[in-house]
Design a protein around this motif. Structure first.
Motif, PDB file in Angstrom:
ATOM      1  N   VAL A 233      -0.404   4.722  -7.769  1.00 57.77           N
ATOM      2  CA  VAL A 233      -1.182   3.652  -8.394  1.00 57.77           C
ATOM      3  C   VAL A 233      -1.888   2.856  -7.298  1.00 57.77           C
ATOM      4  O   VAL A 233      -1.667   3.077  -6.114  1.00 57.77           O
ATOM      5  CB  VAL A 233      -0.296   2.720  -9.257  1.00 57.77           C
ATOM      6  CG1 VAL A 233       0.362   3.486 -10.389  1.00 57.77           C
ATOM      7  CG2 VAL A 233       0.763   2.022  -8.412  1.00 57.77           C
ATOM      8  N   SER A 234      -2.700   1.904  -7.709  1.00 55.84           N
ATOM      9  CA  SER A 234      -3.399   1.072  -6.732  1.00 55.84           C
ATOM     10  C   SER A 234      -2.511  -0.084  -6.280  1.00 55.84           C
ATOM     11  O   SER A 234      -1.641  -0.536  -7.033  1.00 55.84           O
ATOM     12  CB  SER A 234      -4.687   0.511  -7.340  1.00 55.84           C
ATOM     13  OG  SER A 234      -4.366  -0.489  -8.297  1.00 55.84           O
TER      14      SER A 234
ATOM     15  N   ARG B  72       0.831  -1.210   0.000  1.00 51.76           N
ATOM     16  CA  ARG B  72       0.000   0.000   0.000  1.00 51.76           C
ATOM     17  C   ARG B  72       0.865   1.260   0.000  1.00 51.76           C
ATOM     18  O   ARG B  72       0.595   2.208  -0.728  1.00 51.76           O
ATOM     19  CB  ARG B  72      -0.945  -0.003   1.203  1.00 51.76           C
ATOM     20  CG  ARG B  72      -1.919   1.148   1.237  1.00 51.76           C
ATOM     21  CD  ARG B  72      -2.893   1.068   2.402  1.00 51.76           C
ATOM     22  NE  ARG B  72      -3.573  -0.208   2.548  1.00 51.76           N
ATOM     23  CZ  ARG B  72      -4.623  -0.616   1.835  1.00 51.76           C
ATOM     24  NH1 ARG B  72      -5.114   0.169   0.910  1.00 51.76           N
ATOM     25  NH2 ARG B  72      -5.169  -1.783   2.052  1.00 51.76           N
TER      26      ARG B  72
ATOM     27  N   ALA C  10       2.422   1.619  -3.450  1.00 52.99           N
ATOM     28  CA  ALA C  10       1.393   2.057  -4.400  1.00 52.99           C
ATOM     29  C   ALA C  10       1.093   3.545  -4.237  1.00 52.99           C
ATOM     30  O   ALA C  10       1.018   4.289  -5.224  1.00 52.99           O
ATOM     31  CB  ALA C  10       0.125   1.228  -4.217  1.00 52.99           C
ATOM     32  N   GLU C  11       0.931   3.962  -2.998  1.00 52.89           N
ATOM     33  CA  GLU C  11       0.644   5.374  -2.733  1.00 52.89           C
ATOM     34  C   GLU C  11       1.764   6.264  -3.250  1.00 52.89           C
ATOM     35  O   GLU C  11       1.520   7.282  -3.896  1.00 52.89           O
ATOM     36  CB  GLU C  11       0.447   5.579  -1.232  1.00 52.89           C
ATOM     37  CG  GLU C  11       0.047   6.994  -0.858  1.00 52.89           C
ATOM     38  CD  GLU C  11      -0.187   7.117   0.636  1.00 52.89           C
ATOM     39  OE1 GLU C  11       0.450   7.992   1.243  1.00 52.89           O
ATOM     40  OE2 GLU C  11      -0.987   6.327   1.181  1.00 52.89           O
TER      41      GLU C  11
END
Length: 182
Positions: A37-38, A29, A32-33
């Motif tokens: 992106v996810s 996470r 991604a952050e």
């Protein structure tokens, strides 16, 4: 963003976070952050967290290229790990066993790590034997030292001062390098 540039962004953020926080404290996470992106896309692009780590931090740091050229190579190798511990820098050697355990194909991961570690150490010590037994023993010693320093924290600076640790453990590594029977 194209898939290639997105993957590059993910790897760049992952490299930074793994270096700053280590493997365990870095989350998909967070990566991604940082890449914008996810988490699902991170996993799609890279696979598991271990595969992401291996892609982001592909090589073990050099263990013999330090600012101590007069020091024997066994001591320089030891010093590299101790200095990274003392400065809080990331230590690939300590992560290698975890990466092996997390790999979907352990035999392939083991062969890959052997191919990455053993020839580099053999070159650093000038070993050109077919079995590279001295390099293999040194890799084992460095993996053990990295685990003792980072994972188990058995040899902290309050237990043994860093220069004394380098002198003691470095002499053990150097003994293998210098052993004519190996």
């Amino acid at each position: 963003m194209t898939e290639r540039t997105t993957r590059d962004a993910v790897l760049e953020v992952a490299r930074k976070l793994f270096t700053e926080r280590g493997f365990t404290s870095t989350t998909i996470r967070d990566i991604a952050e940082g890449a914008g992106v996810s988490p699902a896309l991170v996993m799609k692009l890279t696979g598991s967290k271990a595969q992401l780590f291996e892609a982001a931090v592909p090589d073990a740091p050099n263990v013999d290229e330090l600012d101590h050229p007069a020091e024997p190579v066994g001591h320089r190798m030891t010093r590299a790990l101790v200095e990274r511990r003392d400065s809080g820098d990331f230590e690939f050697w300590a992560m290698a066993p975890f990466l092996l355990q997390e790999a979907p194909d352990r035999d392939a991961a083991r062969a890959n790590m052997e191919a990455r570690f053993v020839p580099r150490i053999a070159a650093a010590i000038g070993e050109d034997t077919p079995t590279q037994v001295r390099a293999r023993l040194i890799v084992s010693m460095l993996l053990g030292l990295a685990s003792g320093l980072r994972t188990f924290e058995l040899v902290t600076p309050d237990v043994i001062e860093s220069d004394r640790l380098v002198a003691t453990y470095g002499a053990l590594v150097q003994a293998i390098i210098d052993d004519p029977a190996l």
